[in-house]
Design an enzyme around this catalytic site. Structure first.
Site, short mmCIF file in Angstrom:
data_model
loop_
_atom_site.label_atom_id
_atom_site.label_comp_id
_atom_site.label_asym_id
_atom_site.label_seq_id
_atom_site.Cartn_x
_atom_site.Cartn_y
_atom_site.Cartn_z
CB SER A 132 36.78 31.81 39.15
OG SER A 132 36.42 32.56 38.01
CE LYS A 147 40.38 33.71 37.10
NZ LYS A 147 39.70 32.75 37.98
#
Length: 772
Positions: free
Chosen positions: A679, A722
């Site tokens: 990511s 996140k």
């Protein structure tokens, strides 16, 4: 004529009598000095008993006045002192202590020697007591040894001609306490001596007789038990041959308990066979208790008992809302299961797996479900479990065998339909003793657990009515086959607004109660609570926040006790005085990013976190240097980002020669923490572009997404965690892969209102947003 004096040897628990040989152990410094001095005074000294044996350094007041003048026969010295043999000469009275620092020394007066001569009117009584004492001593010897009692008495006492010495000899052999021994020496006349010894011997004879009777009774009882055992065995053999016989009371009681359990037919047949085997055993046999414990387990297990479910959706909703804030998806799934149970009571219970970071309420949610449904609740911690037998049980052939934890938990609840929470299922171990996860595949499979067989019970037991709930911090440690048997419900972290609401509703009242404070003694302002969440904790859950609130409550409790308490509201500016310096501050140097630095987002077991990627240009020979404890996937993402920038350099305004002529060093801070995953691909490409062009990435902007060699931005996991981490860290703009748009629905509205979200599908879109 001068008064004689001699060294004195104080004795802790021994009395030396005239004409009697005594062994003494001497170890104290002054006692050894007195022994040496006595050897120089014609090998004579005075042996005297202390008033109290625990005194290590006695003085004159600690000694009895009547003592014995002794002659030293033999001395054997060793490292810790000396072994001495002395013989009593006569009784003396201590008069005056002499000034001597090395050892005790006294003047003394010799006392008249006790005899049977010239007793006058006391002679008949003394003679009668003497003969009675000799007879009592002989009786005691005969009680102690019926065969050789007379011989023992003659060897120890009868061989002594002087009757007075005989009495002293008897006193030295008797089991007397310190006061009784000294009273014998203190006797001033022959009559008094005979009376004291007579009382002692009379008591000793009674005690010896009682001890003999007790020993004989114990021996007779043991013989009787052995005789009854043999007869019982013979009786059972005869009854078995005749097909008759009554059962023992214990077996009858156990049989009644098993009948009350209403066992299934197949189980009843096996239990009857085990009962018949138990009836043929002796109660003293080693297998008797093993078989009995097994049958007691069968009787104690619930086979039909169950609790009636409270299938009221409104009540369940109220209980869940009362115990937990938020978690709407999880609550909705639980209510759906209850609705199915209302319409189809025979439906199989779902097996739920709560996955989320620590402190978000996974374990307590299971307790709330049990309370909402009216079921009994048991929690089993599986963290660090290595042995498969802990779940399945041990076979009865092993010593100390016991059923597995599943059956033990069901026995404790006493019903067939409890809620069992298997905590920390992702932390199961595995070694040579087996794989507990493999055992769980049967336990958690609705198609198999109807006939679960524990190794100890070795009978089919129905687990299909049990509602299993498991918890985990991550799915990575759970085998795929086991995960396939469970329905995963993700409990993500809380936003700051949710944490404030949870603190107001649950944490602060609970900590006030534990600290003994009322609502008026600790008032926390909104800005103070927000500062505690932002500056003193950094977590997805609220466990650390509750600890911080607890510290604050304890500080105020001490102020109340010291009468220094104030009713003023705690504000953000006063937190440092109560809680100390802030633990988490904004990253220094990140308020204004320099070229080559970009903020990424990472997922961890504790929630999400902001991860900065730093890139700088180096000499050509270095090519790509990667530091910061990066995993294999993350290293590949960095290389893919540089390769893509080189391939489209002209299109995105980069100098390809500059890329070829310079190396690059990519570093991710917090180098001690391992990092991996795809990511960070977009973040690394952005940091590299910034380093090559010298353009800054805007402050308070973060991004996440996997990058391909063709520049596509692919979706990643953990979007909610996140974005919550970005919100906690003060980010105001976040770039997210377009394919993750569906995950944004789960985001709290307060976070969506505070953060600008940009959805992208290609790296060109990222650059157009970042580098306007």
């Amino acid at each position: 004529m001068a008064t004689p004096s001699l060294p004195v040897l104080p004795l802790k628990d021994t009395v030396v009598y005239p004409e009697i040989v005594q062994h003494l152990a001497v170890g104290r410094t002054k006692s050894l000095a007195a022994l040496s001095a006595g050897a120089e005074h014609g090998r004579e000294l005075i042996a005297v008993a202390q008033n109290r044996g625990e005194i290590e350094d006695p003085v004159a007041d600690d000694l009895h006045k009547i003592a014995t003048l002794v002659r030293i026969s033999r001395v054997e010295k060793h490292n810790n002192g000396a072994q001495v043999i002395v013989q009593g000469i006569r009784r003396v009275r201590l008069e005056e202590a002499l000034d001597n620092s090395e050892y005790l020394s006294f003047t003394f007066t010799e006392l008249p020697e006790l005899t049977l001569d010239n007793l006058g009117e006391e002679s008949p009584e003394v003679d009668a007591l003497m003969r009675e004492n000799q007879q009592l001593a002989q009786q005691i010897a005969n009680v102690l040894d019926t065969e050789n009692g007379d011989q023992i008495y003659h060897q120890l006492v009868g061989s002594i001609a002087n009757p007075i010495t005989q009495m002293y000899r008897i006193a030295s052999l008797a089991n007397l306490n310190h006061e009784q021994r000294q009273s014998v020496l203190d006797a001033a006349t022959s009559l008094e001596l005979m009376q004291v010894v007579h009382d002692i011997l009379l008591h000793e004879l009674q005690v010896t007789e009682l001890r003999r009777q007790i020993a004989e009774k114990a021996r007779e009882d043991l013989d009787q038990q052995q005789r009854e055992h043999v007869l019982r065995q013979q009786k059972r053999a005869i009854e078995h041959a005749l097909g008759e016989g009554d059962e023992d009371e214990d077996i009858t009681e156990l049989k009644g308990q098993l009948e009350d359990a209403k066992l299934p037919e197949g189980v009843q047949k096996e239990v009857d066979r085990e009962l018949a085997r138990l009836a043929r055993m002796s109660a003293n046999a080693s297998d008797y208790q093993v078989a009995r414990a097994y049958l007691e387990l069968v009787a104690e297990l619930p086979w039909h008992e169950h609790t009636e479910d409270q299938l009221d959706l409104a009540h369940a909703q109220a209980v869940l809302d009362e115990d937990h804030y938020g978690l709407e998806d999880v609550k909705e799934r639980i209510l759906e299961s209850l609705a199915v149970m209302i319409l189809n009571p025979a439906a199989k219970a779902p097996i739920l797996c709560f996955v989320g970071p620590p402190g978000v309420g996974k374990t307590s949610l299971g307790q709330s479900i049990a309370r909402a449904m009216g079921r009994k609740f048991e929690r089993l911690s599986l963290g660090g479990l290595h042995d498969e037998a802990e779940l399945r049980g041990h076979r009865r052939t092993y010593i100390g065998a016991m059923p597995g934890r599943i059956l033990q938990a069901i026995r404790r609840t006493g019903v067939v339909n409890p809620i069992l929470m298997l905590d920390e299922i992702d932390k199961l171990g595995r070694d040579f003793r087996g794989d507990p996860a493999a055992a769980l595949m049967e336990i958690l499979d609705p198609a198999q657990n109807k006939d679960f067989r524990d190794n100890y019970l070795n009978l089919p037991y129905d687990l299909s009515k049990v509602l299993f709930i498991t918890t985990a911090n991550t799915l990575e440690g759970i085998p795929r086959a086991l995960l396939d048997r469970m329905e995963v419900l993700e409990l993500t972290g809380y936003s700051d607004a949710e944490k404030q609401a949870i603190a107001r509703k649950f944490l602060i009242p609970r900590q006030l109660t534990e600290a003994g404070l009322d609502d008026t003694q600790l008032l926390i302002s909104e800005d103070a609570l927000h500062a505690m969440i932002r500056r003193y904790t950094r977590e997805a859950g609220v466990r650390e926040l509750e600890r911080v609130i607890g510290r604050l409550a304890r500080k105020r409790a001490r102020q109340v006790v010291d009468e220094q308490a104030t009713t003023d509201e705690v504000t953000a500016s006063g937190l440092s005085a109560l809680l100390g310096p802030e633990k988490y501050q904004s990253d220094q140097g990140r308020e204004q990013l320099v070229p080559g630095v970009a903020a990424g987002l990472a997922w961890t077991e504790a929630g999400g976190d902001v991860l900065y990627v730093e890139a700088t240009l180096t000499q050509k020979d270095e090519k790509v240097i990667l530091t910061g404890h990066l995993g294999q996937v993350m290293q590949e993402s960095a290389k893919a980002a540089r390769s893509y920038l080189w391939s489209v350099a002209e299109h995105i305004g980069l100098d390809r020669d500059k890329i070829e002529s310079t190396g690059v060093h990519i570093h991710v801070p917090a180098g001690a923490v391992p990092k991996d995953g795809p990511s960070a691909g977009v973040t690394m490409a952005t940091a590299l572009y910034s380093a090559y062009t010298g353009k800054r990435v805007p402050d308070a902007l973060a991004m996440t997404g996997e990058l391909t060699l063709s520049g596509l931005v692919l979706p990643v996991g953990g979007i909610k965690e996140k974005l919550l981490a970005a919100h906690r860290s003060g980010m105001r703009h976040v770039i997210v892969p377009k394919d993750n748009e569906a995950d944004l629905v789960k985001l709290p509205q307060t976070v969506r209102d505070d953060i600008k979200l940009t959805l992208v599908s290609h790296l060109d879109e990222v650059f157009s947003v970042v580098f306007v």
